[in-house]
Design a protein around this motif. Structure first.
Motif, mmCIF file in Angstrom:
data_model
loop_
_atom_site.group_PDB
_atom_site.id
_atom_site.type_symbol
_atom_site.label_atom_id
_atom_site.label_comp_id
_atom_site.label_asym_id
_atom_site.label_seq_id
_atom_site.Cartn_x
_atom_site.Cartn_y
_atom_site.Cartn_z
ATOM 1 N N GLN A 24 0.816 -1.217 0.000
ATOM 2 C CA GLN A 24 0.000 0.000 0.000
ATOM 3 C C GLN A 24 0.841 1.254 0.000
ATOM 4 O O GLN A 24 0.426 2.275 -0.505
ATOM 5 N N ASP A 25 2.025 1.192 0.553
ATOM 6 C CA ASP A 25 2.868 2.381 0.568
ATOM 7 C C ASP A 25 3.691 2.502 -0.716
ATOM 8 O O ASP A 25 4.699 3.187 -0.752
ATOM 9 N N GLN A 26 3.230 1.817 -1.764
ATOM 10 C CA GLN A 26 3.798 1.879 -3.112
ATOM 11 C C GLN A 26 5.142 1.187 -3.273
ATOM 12 O O GLN A 26 5.763 1.326 -4.307
ATOM 13 N N LEU A 27 5.629 0.482 -2.258
ATOM 14 C CA LEU A 27 6.817 -0.329 -2.459
ATOM 15 C C LEU A 27 6.450 -1.460 -3.396
ATOM 16 O O LEU A 27 5.373 -2.029 -3.305
ATOM 17 N N GLY A 28 7.324 -1.800 -4.277
ATOM 18 C CA GLY A 28 6.982 -2.842 -5.223
ATOM 19 C C GLY A 28 8.143 -3.741 -5.558
ATOM 20 O O GLY A 28 9.304 -3.428 -5.314
ATOM 21 N N ILE A 29 7.800 -4.890 -6.103
ATOM 22 C CA ILE A 29 8.782 -5.825 -6.630
ATOM 23 C C ILE A 29 8.375 -6.044 -8.075
ATOM 24 O O ILE A 29 7.351 -6.676 -8.350
ATOM 25 N N ALA A 30 9.131 -5.509 -9.002
ATOM 26 C CA ALA A 30 8.791 -5.593 -10.422
ATOM 27 C C ALA A 30 9.539 -6.747 -11.077
ATOM 28 O O ALA A 30 10.493 -7.294 -10.513
ATOM 29 N N ASN A 31 9.116 -7.098 -12.260
ATOM 30 C CA ASN A 31 9.755 -8.140 -13.073
ATOM 31 C C ASN A 31 9.874 -9.466 -12.331
ATOM 32 O O ASN A 31 10.878 -10.156 -12.444
ATOM 33 N N LEU A 32 8.859 -9.805 -11.566
ATOM 34 C CA LEU A 32 8.883 -11.031 -10.770
ATOM 35 C C LEU A 32 8.712 -12.263 -11.652
ATOM 36 O O LEU A 32 9.435 -13.233 -11.514
ATOM 37 N N ASN A 33 7.713 -12.239 -12.516
ATOM 38 C CA ASN A 33 7.461 -13.316 -13.471
ATOM 39 C C ASN A 33 7.343 -14.679 -12.792
ATOM 40 O O ASN A 33 7.960 -15.654 -13.200
ATOM 41 N N GLU A 34 6.552 -14.762 -11.732
ATOM 42 C CA GLU A 34 6.350 -15.990 -10.960
ATOM 43 C C GLU A 34 5.132 -16.733 -11.497
ATOM 44 O O GLU A 34 4.031 -16.192 -11.547
ATOM 45 N N ASN A 35 5.340 -17.969 -11.926
ATOM 46 C CA ASN A 35 4.226 -18.809 -12.349
ATOM 47 C C ASN A 35 3.641 -19.477 -11.113
ATOM 48 O O ASN A 35 4.380 -19.996 -10.289
ATOM 49 N N ILE A 36 2.321 -19.458 -11.024
ATOM 50 C CA ILE A 36 1.661 -20.074 -9.875
ATOM 51 C C ILE A 36 0.582 -21.026 -10.360
ATOM 52 O O ILE A 36 0.028 -20.863 -11.444
ATOM 53 N N GLU A 37 0.299 -22.023 -9.550
ATOM 54 C CA GLU A 37 -0.754 -22.985 -9.828
ATOM 55 C C GLU A 37 -1.830 -22.808 -8.757
ATOM 56 O O GLU A 37 -1.610 -23.128 -7.581
ATOM 57 N N VAL A 38 -2.978 -22.275 -9.161
ATOM 58 C CA VAL A 38 -4.079 -22.088 -8.223
ATOM 59 C C VAL A 38 -4.669 -23.457 -7.901
ATOM 60 O O VAL A 38 -4.921 -24.268 -8.789
ATOM 61 N N VAL A 39 -4.863 -23.720 -6.607
ATOM 62 C CA VAL A 39 -5.362 -25.002 -6.142
ATOM 63 C C VAL A 39 -6.837 -24.917 -5.767
ATOM 64 O O VAL A 39 -7.621 -25.805 -6.061
ATOM 65 N N ASP A 40 -7.225 -23.824 -5.092
ATOM 66 C CA ASP A 40 -8.619 -23.666 -4.697
ATOM 67 C C ASP A 40 -8.970 -22.186 -4.608
ATOM 68 O O ASP A 40 -8.097 -21.321 -4.610
ATOM 69 N N ILE A 41 -10.283 -21.946 -4.546
ATOM 70 C CA ILE A 41 -10.796 -20.588 -4.478
ATOM 71 C C ILE A 41 -12.002 -20.577 -3.560
ATOM 72 O O ILE A 41 -12.706 -21.579 -3.423
ATOM 73 N N SER A 42 -12.221 -19.458 -2.898
ATOM 74 C CA SER A 42 -13.436 -19.229 -2.119
ATOM 75 C C SER A 42 -13.783 -17.757 -2.274
ATOM 76 O O SER A 42 -13.066 -17.010 -2.937
#
Length: 115
Positions: A24-42
Motif C-alpha cells: 500500500q505504501d507503493q513499495l513494489g517488486i517488479a519483473n517477478l514473473n512468478e508462475n503459480i498454480e491455483v489449487v482452490d478458491i473461495s
C-alpha cells in the motif's frame, strides 16, 4: 493443512503469472514473473503453489478464470505462506471483492456441486 477460511473452498486448477507485487505504501517488486498454480478458491481468496517464497502482506493483480466464459479481475493480498516439499503453498485474500464477483464464485460452487 488446517482449514483457515471462513468460506467453502472450491477446487480450481488454473495457472497464473505474477509479474509484480506491491504494498500500500507503493513499495513494489517488479519483473517477478512468478508462475503459480491455483489449487482452490473461495469468496475470501485463493490458495496456490509457487516455486519461490513470496513476501507476506504484498498485493498482486490477477485474472481469475473460473471457466472460459466466467472470469473476473481482482486484487489479492498474500496473507500466509507454508513451505512444502518442492514448492510453497500461499494463501491470498481478495481485497475489496465486489458483491457481484462474490456471487460469481457462489454460482461456480453450485455448478461444482451438481457435477
Amino acid at each position: 493443512m488446517d482449514e483457515r477460511r471462513k468460506n467453502k473452498r472450491l477446487p480450481l486448477r488454473l495457472e497464473l503469472n505474477i509479474s509484480s507485487l506491491f504494498k500500500q505504501d507503493q513499495l513494489g517488486i517488479a519483473n517477478l514473473n512468478e508462475n503459480i498454480e491455483v489449487v482452490d478458491i473461495s469468496k475470501s481468496g485463493v490458495g496456490f503453489r509457487c516455486k519461490d517464497k513470496l513476501p507476506i502482506d504484498y498485493y498482486f493483480d490477477a485474472k481469475i478464470e473460473l471457466t472460459k466464459e466466467k472470469f473476473f479481475y481482482g486484487v489479492l493480498k498474500i496473507v500466509r505462506i507454508e513451505q512444502q516439499e518442492d514448492a510453497y503453498f500461499v494463501g491470498a485474500e481478495f481485497v475489496g471483492l465486489a458483491e457481484i464477483l462474490s456471487k460469481t464464485i457462489d454460482a461456480y460452487g453450485q455448478e461444482m456441486d451438481q457435477e
